[in-house]
Design a protein around this motif. Structure first.
Motif, short mmCIF file in Angstrom:
data_model
loop_
_atom_site.label_atom_id
_atom_site.label_comp_id
_atom_site.label_asym_id
_atom_site.label_seq_id
_atom_site.Cartn_x
_atom_site.Cartn_y
_atom_site.Cartn_z
N ARG A 24 1.79 6.73 -6.91
CA ARG A 24 0.76 7.69 -7.35
C ARG A 24 1.24 9.12 -7.13
O ARG A 24 0.97 10.00 -7.93
CB ARG A 24 -0.54 7.46 -6.59
CG ARG A 24 -1.44 6.43 -7.20
CD ARG A 24 -2.83 6.46 -6.60
NE ARG A 24 -2.86 6.41 -5.15
CZ ARG A 24 -2.79 5.31 -4.41
NH1 ARG A 24 -2.68 4.15 -5.00
NH2 ARG A 24 -2.82 5.38 -3.10
N ALA A 25 1.94 9.36 -6.02
CA ALA A 25 2.42 10.71 -5.72
C ALA A 25 3.54 11.13 -6.67
O ALA A 25 3.73 12.31 -6.92
CB ALA A 25 2.90 10.78 -4.28
N ALA A 26 4.26 10.17 -7.22
CA ALA A 26 5.40 10.48 -8.07
C ALA A 26 4.99 10.82 -9.50
O ALA A 26 5.77 11.41 -10.24
CB ALA A 26 6.37 9.30 -8.10
N ARG A 27 3.80 10.48 -9.92
CA ARG A 27 3.37 10.78 -11.28
C ARG A 27 2.13 11.67 -11.23
O ARG A 27 1.41 11.70 -10.24
CB ARG A 27 3.09 9.51 -12.07
CG ARG A 27 1.93 8.70 -11.58
CD ARG A 27 1.71 7.50 -12.52
NE ARG A 27 0.50 6.84 -12.16
CZ ARG A 27 0.43 5.64 -11.61
NH1 ARG A 27 1.52 4.97 -11.36
NH2 ARG A 27 -0.73 5.11 -11.31
N PRO A 28 1.85 12.39 -12.32
CA PRO A 28 0.68 13.28 -12.33
C PRO A 28 -0.62 12.50 -12.16
O PRO A 28 -0.71 11.33 -12.53
CB PRO A 28 0.72 13.92 -13.72
CG PRO A 28 2.03 13.56 -14.31
CD PRO A 28 2.59 12.41 -13.54
N GLN A 29 -1.59 13.17 -11.59
CA GLN A 29 -2.88 12.55 -11.38
C GLN A 29 -3.53 12.21 -12.71
O GLN A 29 -3.48 13.00 -13.65
CB GLN A 29 -3.79 13.49 -10.60
CG GLN A 29 -5.14 12.89 -10.27
CD GLN A 29 -5.99 13.86 -9.46
OE1 GLN A 29 -5.61 14.97 -9.20
NE2 GLN A 29 -7.16 13.41 -9.07
N ILE A 39 0.84 -1.21 0.00
CA ILE A 39 0.00 0.00 0.00
C ILE A 39 0.87 1.25 0.00
O ILE A 39 0.61 2.21 -0.74
CB ILE A 39 -0.97 -0.02 1.19
CG1 ILE A 39 -1.98 -1.16 1.00
CG2 ILE A 39 -1.67 1.31 1.36
CD1 ILE A 39 -2.78 -1.49 2.25
N THR A 40 1.93 1.25 0.79
CA THR A 40 2.85 2.39 0.85
C THR A 40 3.52 2.60 -0.51
O THR A 40 3.61 3.73 -1.00
CB THR A 40 3.91 2.16 1.93
OG1 THR A 40 3.26 1.98 3.19
CG2 THR A 40 4.87 3.33 2.03
N ASP A 41 3.97 1.51 -1.13
CA ASP A 41 4.62 1.61 -2.44
C ASP A 41 3.66 2.19 -3.48
O ASP A 41 4.05 3.03 -4.30
CB ASP A 41 5.12 0.25 -2.91
CG ASP A 41 6.30 -0.24 -2.10
OD1 ASP A 41 6.90 0.56 -1.36
OD2 ASP A 41 6.61 -1.46 -2.20
#
Length: 177
Positions: free
Chosen positions: A82-87, A75-77
């Motif tokens: 998700r945070a590292a790439r654009p929404q 889940i953390t990964d």
């Protein structure tokens, strides 16, 4: 005839039967999404299958603790990814599909440009002003220093001449429709 199972399949069945609900509840609580939690459980069991020897040796401590830790790490990964790439943004349903191949447009443009070489300079400059530069009849007339009626007449005759030239080229008949 007895069904043959892959090595470790019995272990995964046992782990799912014994710990599946707990891991699913834990993952659902962390993600807030049942479908995502089910994916996490599946990935957790896949990793358990890959580390079956470690789980059988009891060197990792409690099996449930190991499964919950793996689930939390997954889940953390995913959250970090998700945070590292654009929404991601969904495409509205009413938006037409992207045209995959623009080759036909390129060929049509080349055919029209080639056909324009056969026009007189007066006809060509009227079409350039109106169709390539997007000017109105009045704007083209002002730019070229000729009456608006002359612009209309020349554009009419220029388009007819283009159609005639393009009609003689294979595959170019649809260009000016």
């Amino acid at each position: 005839m007895q069904e043959q199972r892959a090595p470790g399949e019995d272990l995964i069945r046992f782990l799912y039967h014994e710990h599946g609900r707990s891991v699913l509840a834990y993952a659902t609580r962390l993600t807030g999404d049942r479908a995502a939690a089910e994916d996490v459980v599946q990935e957790t069991l896949l990793r358990a299958w890959k580390h079956a020897d470690d789980l059988r040796n009891d060197s990792k401590g409690s099996v449930r603790g190991w499964l919950l830790t793996v689930a939390r790490n997954i889940i953390t990964d995913r959250a970090r990814a998700r945070a590292a790439r654009p929404q991601e943004v969904g495409e509205p349903v009413d938006v037409p599909a992207v045209e995959l191949d623009h080759a036909e447009q390129v060929v049509n443009s080349m055919a029209v440009l080639g056909a324009m070489d056969s026009l007189s300079a007066e006809h060509r400059e009227v079409l350039v002003e109106m169709y390539y530069r997007g000017r109105t009849v009045a704007e083209a007339a002002k730019e070229l220093g000729i009456p608006a009626g002359t612009v209309k007449s020349r554009s009419y005759h220029a388009l007819r001449a283009l159609r005639t030239v393009l009609a003689g080229r294979p595959g170019a008949g649809e260009v000016l429709r």
